[in-house]
Design a protein around this motif. Structure first.
Motif: not given
Length: 431
Positions: A10-35
């Motif tokens: 079985h071959v994993q299907p490629v992520v669709s462009p819609v999913q990719e845009s939604m993932r990018l639109a989601r807010p990224q968490p700030v790395p407070v611990g690293r800072i």
């Protein structure tokens, strides 16, 4: 072995462009611990660097120090002019002020009179340098008396020897005469004894008278008496000659001893006067040398007083900075009074003070960098004293060093003549 959750084939299907845009639109968490971790690490590094930097160097302040030369009036003088003011930087041999002195002129005249007197004494001593003795007549008189006494003793010894010879000759002649007389008397006694024997023989045969026997006996007795008298005279003469010989021998020995003593006395007198002359010459030579030395010192004093009499220029002995001026034009100053003071710049050092908690980090010959407040680049130097020696903090540093128990450190600079002014405040870094 490769593990996978995908079914085989079985071959994993490629992520669709819609999913990719939604993932990018989601807010990224700030790395407070690293800072936070980065900030902590940076602070630790900075603290470590600051600790290392502060522990490897001692930062403090110091004051430029130097020797102070105070100029005094050599004699009571009057100030003609003053050429400097406090704060002036001066070079060596700079004229500071000009003095004149009437007392110096008076002392100069006195020194010249004493010098002339000493020169006269020297000339007199040089004229008498080759004199044999202070009183040659005394020496000559003593020597003549000693030699006359010696000649008298020698003549007496010679006369005694001649008298002894004459007396011995006379005694010998007298002894010979008495010996011949004794021999004659012996012959007379023998003849008279023989005659007495003959008369007595004739008397027995009645061929002679009794009176003839008496006369022969008296003649024989008289001859014996004269013989005994001649013998006594001879013995007395021999005894007298022996006594005279002994007396003359004693007198000759005494005379010879007196002559030897006279010769020794003459030699002693000559040696004593010779030593006296040598001692006198030595004393005179030493006196001449003393006078010459005194003349040299008086000449030097005369030259010095000529300078003091004025006008005399008071000059700086070395480079420096005028700190105080105590006189003005026209001032009358007594002898040894202060005219002005100059801080020399020929030899400068730094009087620094460090916190007491850093006193344990001090060591002799530690490298030091001195930073003047004028912006001049750092001047290298070394710690030459300090550590355990406590001094009061210099007044110029009390606004920068508030701890009264700060430890004193002396810093000698490597440069022979740094561009520093005595009394200025500098920063120091001790490595």
């Amino acid at each position: 072995m490769k593990m996978s959750f995908v079914r085989n084939g079985h071959v994993q299907p490629v992520v669709s462009p819609v999913q990719e845009s939604m993932r990018l639109a989601r807010p990224q968490p700030v790395p407070v611990g690293r800072i936070a971790l980065g900030v902590v690490v940076a602070l630790l590094v900075f603290a470590l660097a600051w600790w290392f930097f502060t522990r490897t160097g001692i930062y403090s302040y110091g004051v430029v120090a130097t020797g102070v030369e105070v100029f005094h009036a050599p004699v009571r003088s009057r100030v003609v002019s003053v050429h400097v003011e406090p704060g002036d930087r001066i070079a060596a041999d700079t004229v500071l002020c000009v003095l004149v002195s009437d007392d110096g002129l008076t002392e100069l005249k006195e020194a010249q009179e004493i010098l002339a007197q000493q020169r006269g004494i020297l000339e007199t001593m040089l004229e008498q340098e080759h004199a044999a003795f202070d009183d040659p007549a005394v020496e000559q008189r003593d020597l003549e008396n000693a030699r006359a006494r010696l000649r008298e003793l020698e003549l007496r010894a010679q006369g005694l020897s001649k008298t002894r010879g004459d007396r011995e000759a006379q005694n010998a002649l007298e002894g010979d005469r008495l010996a011949r007389q004794l021999a004659f008397r012996e012959e007379v006694v023998a003849d008279r004894s023989k005659r007495l024997i003959e008369v007595r023989g004739l008397r027995q045969v009645a061929a002679a008278l009794p009176v003839e026997e008496v006369m022969a006996f008296e003649a024989e007795r008289l001859a014996r008496f004269e013989r005994d008298d001649a013998k006594a005279q001879l013995e007395a003469t021999i005894a007298v000659a022996a006594n005279e010989r002994k007396r003359f021998q004693i007198e000759e020995e005494s005379g010879s001893a007196a002559v030897q003593a006279g010769k020794a006395y003459v030699e002693k007198i000559s040696a004593l006067y010779k030593l006296a002359r040598a001692e006198l010459e030595r004393i005179r030579s030493r006196g001449i040398e003393n006078i010459r030395s005194r003349i040299i010192s008086l000449e030097a004093r005369e030259a010095h007083l000529r300078k003091l009499a004025g006008p005399t220029e008071v000059r700086a002995l070395a480079d420096g900075v005028v700190t105080e001026v105590f006189v003005t034009d026209g001032s009358n100053v007594p002898k040894d009074s202060e005219l002005m003071s100059v801080s020399g710049t020929g030899k400068l050092w730094i009087n620094a003070f460090v916190p007491p908690e850093r006193a344990g980090d001090l060591r002799l010959d530690a490298e030091v960098t001195v930073y003047p407040t004028t912006g001049v680049s750092g001047i290298p130097g070394k710690v030459t004293a300090g550590g355990g020696i406590q001094y009061k903090v210099h007044p110029s540093l009390r606004d920068r060093i508030t701890d009264p128990s700060a430890v004193y450190v002396r810093i000698d600079l490597d440069q022979p003549k740094p561009d520093l002014i005595p009394g200025n405040v500098v920063r120091v870094v001790i490595r």
